[in-house]
Design a protein around this motif. Structure first.
Motif, short mmCIF file in Angstrom:
data_model
loop_
_atom_site.label_atom_id
_atom_site.label_comp_id
_atom_site.label_asym_id
_atom_site.label_seq_id
_atom_site.Cartn_x
_atom_site.Cartn_y
_atom_site.Cartn_z
N ALA B 76 0.86 -1.19 0.00
CA ALA B 76 0.00 0.00 0.00
C ALA B 76 0.89 1.25 0.00
N ALA B 79 -1.05 4.70 0.35
CA ALA B 79 -1.65 4.88 1.68
C ALA B 79 -0.56 5.09 2.72
N VAL B 125 -6.99 9.17 -1.82
CA VAL B 125 -5.85 8.32 -2.18
C VAL B 125 -6.41 7.15 -2.98
N VAL B 180 -7.50 1.00 6.28
CA VAL B 180 -7.78 2.41 6.03
C VAL B 180 -9.29 2.55 5.84
N ARG B 182 -12.88 3.85 4.90
CA ARG B 182 -13.29 4.66 3.75
C ARG B 182 -14.79 4.80 3.70
N ASN B 190 -8.08 7.91 3.10
CA ASN B 190 -6.78 8.60 2.94
C ASN B 190 -5.88 8.37 4.14
N GLY B 191 -6.32 7.54 5.09
CA GLY B 191 -5.48 7.26 6.26
C GLY B 191 -5.80 8.12 7.46
N THR B 210 -8.09 -0.77 1.70
CA THR B 210 -6.63 -0.81 1.69
C THR B 210 -6.16 -1.20 3.08
N VAL B 212 -2.99 -1.70 5.39
CA VAL B 212 -1.72 -0.97 5.28
C VAL B 212 -0.65 -1.46 6.24
#
Lengths: 306, 306
Positions: B76, B79, B125, B180, B182, B190-191, B210, B212
């Protein structure tokens, strides 16, 4: 944020998607709308549910509330009988939660190995690590292969693993399942110490311990217990233990004080729809439907009696 | 009671057996003695371990202590870069743990969807739900079949799932993995909100978010958070949230203040021995060796640097 559901789905599975992070973006490619587990539960009929059996339902009263567990006597008749006997003589009243090992189990019972509390129930109980599959109840096969067992599925509201060649069945160590702690000898688990799984299913324990039931309400009261700092997550000091006010059989509790819960019949078409809803989620959030489901990820819905 | 181990084994797996219940019994049939995971770790050599990379290690400081997470940038990269940027501008400092859903996830970040805290890092992202397997690092295949993916195994200290036909790889939602959060659109994570898995692995989320990295130390600080009573386990009131003093990149923290941790190299023979020790446990307590292991039950040992 999507709406909450009032259904207790206890097997480590969210009914809804993750949370927005507040950012805006163009609409993404969507999977077609599809009934969710909550939708299936909502559309179910009264016949898709059964009430908990008062002779096999235990209430453990903690300072934070009630934990409800259901015994599965067809998979562990001797252990269930001895636990019933212990409960009826008030064995657990005033004992405590003695162990919380992160990602593994929370355990309760008598912390004193030197001068344990006396009791009249049996001190040793034969192992029921697996039992003849015949007579355990109607088995509904899960089509997915399993890493640990030749066959998996459900019987009467419980996840079940089976070995058809050996004709044996056993309850697997999924989240919220309740097992009978034991010493090295197979018959040393008599129900005076019980544990429940609070992390990823430790299936390597399957067929090494008598699993006797599952917690159907109140798991969050156990999972948040401070982790013990001694070996295996035991508490080092008595004051770190959470006291158990009492454990009672529902049948011995006046009707107005009983928890009115019902569990979805795992032999129903509604339950198959629940599995499929979780196996292949749809709607705007999901981008890839899993297409498969792990036994311990199957939600077994429990709700207040309607 | 057996001795404690000082090794952090974070993937929901006990190193030792269950607890005695105090009863006495004749010796039971025993499996032959066999090295345990703890034995394998003890016998390992310095070359079987790698230090955490300071550029990919985050320290989240909570009132109860430090949570250490390691990013997996080869799975990732975007990210990880944006999380690094958020951390370096102090984005998380003073934010809080905002969600604890039993058996599922604990999540942290900005609770305010209306007037979110401003930041300079990217607001969107691209999704990294899966990535080309080539370039993610040396893959060590786990021989067991998996319910959710054609292949599973490990890369550089992380559990990994793969689809060889598609040439794709992704990090699965095992216990302690970090994802992450969302919104519905794929690029809205986007973290700025992250979560970790606290229950049975919700693998149906794989390739939908994602993932990470993973938490390598401090999971018990997160798993005991009181469960939120709003939808999805969010807290209803600000005072129920646990504050985050700061999140820092290890590279930005003076050396004496860094956690000195190392993770077992998953491409080492020692790690294969760890897997086998867990797959087929021996000794006096175990009656049936599982003979197989589920990806998310594989312990990935982490310890203090020796």
């Amino acid at each position: 944020m999507k709406a909450a559901t009032t259904i207790h789905v206890l097997i480590g599975t969210a009914l809804l998607g993750m949370f927005a992070n507040g950012a805006c973006a163009a609409p993404a490619k969507e999977l077609p709308p599809k009934p969710s587990v909550a939708d299936v539960v909502k559309a179910s009929k009264p016949g898709d549910w059964r009430a908990l059996d008062p002779e096999n339902t235990l209430y453990m009263e903690l300072p934070t509330g009630r934990v409800v567990m259901e015994l599965a006597p067809s998979f562990a008749p001797k252990a269930a009988a001895n636990i019933r006997a212990l409960v009826r003589e008030g064995y657990f009243d005033g004992l405590s939660v003695i162990r919380a090992q992160d990602g593994f189990v929370v355990q309760w019972g008598d912390p004193d190995e030197v001068t344990p509390r006396p009791f009249k129930a049996a001190r040793t109980v034969d192992a029921e690590f697996s039992v003849p599959a015949k007579g355990t109840g109607q088995f509904t096969l899960l089509k997915e292969r399993d890493v640990y067992a030749p066959q998996v599925g459900h019987v009467n509201g419980f996840p079940v693993a089976r070995d058809p060649k050996a004709g044996q069945a056993w309850l697997p160590h999924c989240y919220a399942m309740v097992g009978v702690a034991r010493d090295e000898a197979s018959n040393t688990g008599n129900g005076s110490q019980l544990y429940t799984v609070i992390g990823h299913a430790p299936r390597h324990l399957d067929r090494n311990i008598t699993v006797v039931g599952r917690i159907v309400s109140g798991m969050p009261l156990l999972t948040v217990m401070p982790r013990g700092s001694a070996a295996l997550g035991f508490y080092e000091k008595a004051e770190q233990r959470t006291p158990i006010a009492s454990v009672r059989l529902a049948a011995d509790v006046p009707a107005p004080e009983r928890s009115k819960l019902e569990v979805m019949r795992t032999e129903s078409a509604a339950f198959q729809a629940v599995i499929d809803a979780q196996r292949n989620r749809g709607g705007p959030w999901t981008k890839v439907a899993a297409g498969a489901i792990d036994l311990c990820n199957v939600p077994i819905p429990v709700r207040e009696q309607q």
